[in-house]
Design a protein around this motif. Structure first.
Motif, short mmCIF file in Angstrom:
data_model
loop_
_atom_site.label_atom_id
_atom_site.label_comp_id
_atom_site.label_asym_id
_atom_site.label_seq_id
_atom_site.Cartn_x
_atom_site.Cartn_y
_atom_site.Cartn_z
N GLY A 409 -36.66 51.18 -22.73
CA GLY A 409 -36.50 50.77 -24.12
C GLY A 409 -35.04 50.53 -24.48
N GLY A 410 -34.14 51.42 -24.04
CA GLY A 410 -32.73 51.23 -24.32
C GLY A 410 -32.18 49.97 -23.70
N LEU A 411 -32.55 49.71 -22.45
CA LEU A 411 -32.07 48.51 -21.77
C LEU A 411 -32.67 47.24 -22.38
N ALA A 412 -33.94 47.31 -22.81
CA ALA A 412 -34.56 46.16 -23.47
C ALA A 412 -33.84 45.85 -24.78
N CYS A 413 -33.40 46.89 -25.50
CA CYS A 413 -32.64 46.70 -26.74
C CYS A 413 -31.35 45.92 -26.46
N VAL A 414 -30.63 46.33 -25.41
CA VAL A 414 -29.39 45.64 -25.05
C VAL A 414 -29.66 44.18 -24.69
#
Length: 437
Positions: A409-414
């Protein structure tokens, strides 16, 4: 020796200079970095509204953590816990949009007052079901949906009042103070909720929330009439607000930036499972995890004196969202509780910076007769995004694992933020000195 004496004579001939006033300079720097409280000092109405919202926010966050822990306790399912967000999302979207349109046509004070009363009653119903020992998750889902309706009606009205209560030059400071209020609620609420649940059960958290709403109700009652400026079209529809956004790329990007951060990077629904699986904890551990982002938000808001010196608000929003996503991805990788709390706090600090600048962009770029509708859309994004994020993270965790859900989720946000910036690069050049919607 003679050479040494010669140097001593020359040194003694130099004019004496006082040491630099480092302590005084440090004090000035500290004062400049702290949050600007001018709106609280100059506007009694804003001060009452801010205090009331702070107290009720603490109660609301106690209820949020109690609902999350109670649903997980009854079902032992991250999917069921994530559904809490979904059941509140639909009412938020529908009634948030129409609540904003209504706020552009009626007395915003009355609308906010009615919504706050409804939220108090909803919390009382949750207290009743916990006291009677009902073990029906469907009842909780229904009350959460009802809470979302009342919140969706009152929030656009309350937010659109702020430009009427403080001068335009104080809006960044007022938005920073609003972040302080929200962060205090999200910090103290989960921690107090976890303690009360452990000592007296879920009903204790719900009852405190019910009582806390009296602060907001009193503040709304003391406000003067807050009728919006007349719309020259003679009507205020949801479609008008959406059409207004369609041709305003900077306003649109400020909404999309928060959506990608909350949908992909919100780990809230994972906290009960992570508390047990990563740290062998209990409700108090859940409270710590839920409070950590708010601690960072509070720190960012308290030391927000610098925000008034930043003019490139679009660039600041993009950097803040990227920092949020990286911190959440790091949280999913660690297994040390204190390091995880630090990463969550860093994410919260980044989110505060994003919120301050996004709020200011919207308040400056939108005319008064559109603020209710845009605040409705803003509220749908700010409140609905995390709930959709709850559903996304809970569903991914059920199919994979809580760790994979947080990291991905964090990487998808970036990734999503970088794609949006590549699509609308003009947002990076948005300057508060010459605002363009």
């Amino acid at each position: 020796m003679a050479l040494g004496k010669d140097y001593q004579k020359r040194d003694s001939a130099l004019p004496a200079t006082d040491p630099p006033p480092v302590p005084g300079r440090l004090r000035r720097v500290a004062r400049a970095s702290l949050a600007d409280i001018t709106p609280l000092r100059t506007s009694p109405a804003y001060r009452r509204l801010w205090f009331g919202h702070t107290v009720s926010s603490i109660g609301q966050q106690m209820t949020a953590i109690a609902v999350s822990v109670q649903v997980y306790d009854l079902t032992r399912s991250t999917f069921a816990t994530g559904l809490v967000g979904l059941f509140s999302l639909v009412p938020l979207v529908v009634f948030g949009l129409y609540g904003g349109a209504i706020a552009d046509t009626v007395d915003r004070r009355i609308l906010g007052l009615l919504g706050s009363l409804g939220l108090a009653v909803s919390s009382a119903v949750l207290a009743l079901q916990a006291t009677l020992g009902w073990r029906q998750v469907a009842v909780m889902y229904g009350v959460v949906a009802l809470q979302a309706v009342f919140y969706a009606v009152s929030s656009p009205a309350r937010s659109s009042m702020i430009p009427k209560l403080v001068p335009a030059g104080q809006l960044p400071a007022a938005n920073a103070l609003a972040s302080v209020s929200m962060s205090l609620g999200m910090t103290a609420g989960p921690m107090l909720g976890g303690v009360l649940i452990g000592l007296w059960g879920y009903q204790a958290a719900y009852l405190v929330d019910t009582v806390a709403f009296t602060a907001t109700i009193y503040a709304m009652w003391r406000l003067p009439a807050m009728r919006p400026e007349a719309d020259r079209s003679g009507r205020a529809s949801v479609l008008q607000g959406l059409r207004f956004l369609r041709d305003r790329p900077n306003l649109r990007m400020s909404f999309l930036a928060d959506l990608v951060a909350m949908i992909f990077g919100m780990p809230r629904a994972l906290f009960p499972a992570i508390a047990v699986g990563f740290y062998a904890g209990d409700a108090r551990t859940v409270g710590l995890l839920a409070s950590a982002p708010a601690v960072g938000s509070l720190a960012g808001a308290l030391f927000s004196g610098w925000v008034g010196k930043v003019h490139r608000h679009g660039f600041a929003v993009v950097c803040s969202v990227l920092a949020w996503g990286l911190a959440i991805a790091g949280f999913g990788l660690v297994r040390n509780l204190w390091l995880g709390l630090v990463l969550l706090a860093a994410a919260g600090c980044a989110d505060t910076a994003s919120m301050i600048f996004r709020n200011t962009i919207m308040q400056v770029a939108a005319p008064d007769n559109m603020r209710g509708r845009l605040q409705g859309i803003f509220m749908v994004v700010v409140a609905g995004g995390p709930r959709l994020g709850d559903f996304e993270s809970g569903s991914v965790a059920q199919l994979t694992s809580p760790a994979f859900s947080a990291v991905s989720g964090g990487l998808a946000c970036v990734g999503a933020m970088l794609l949006l910036t590549a699509r609308w690069p003009g947002f990076l050049r948005y300057d508060a000195r010459s605002p363009s919607p």
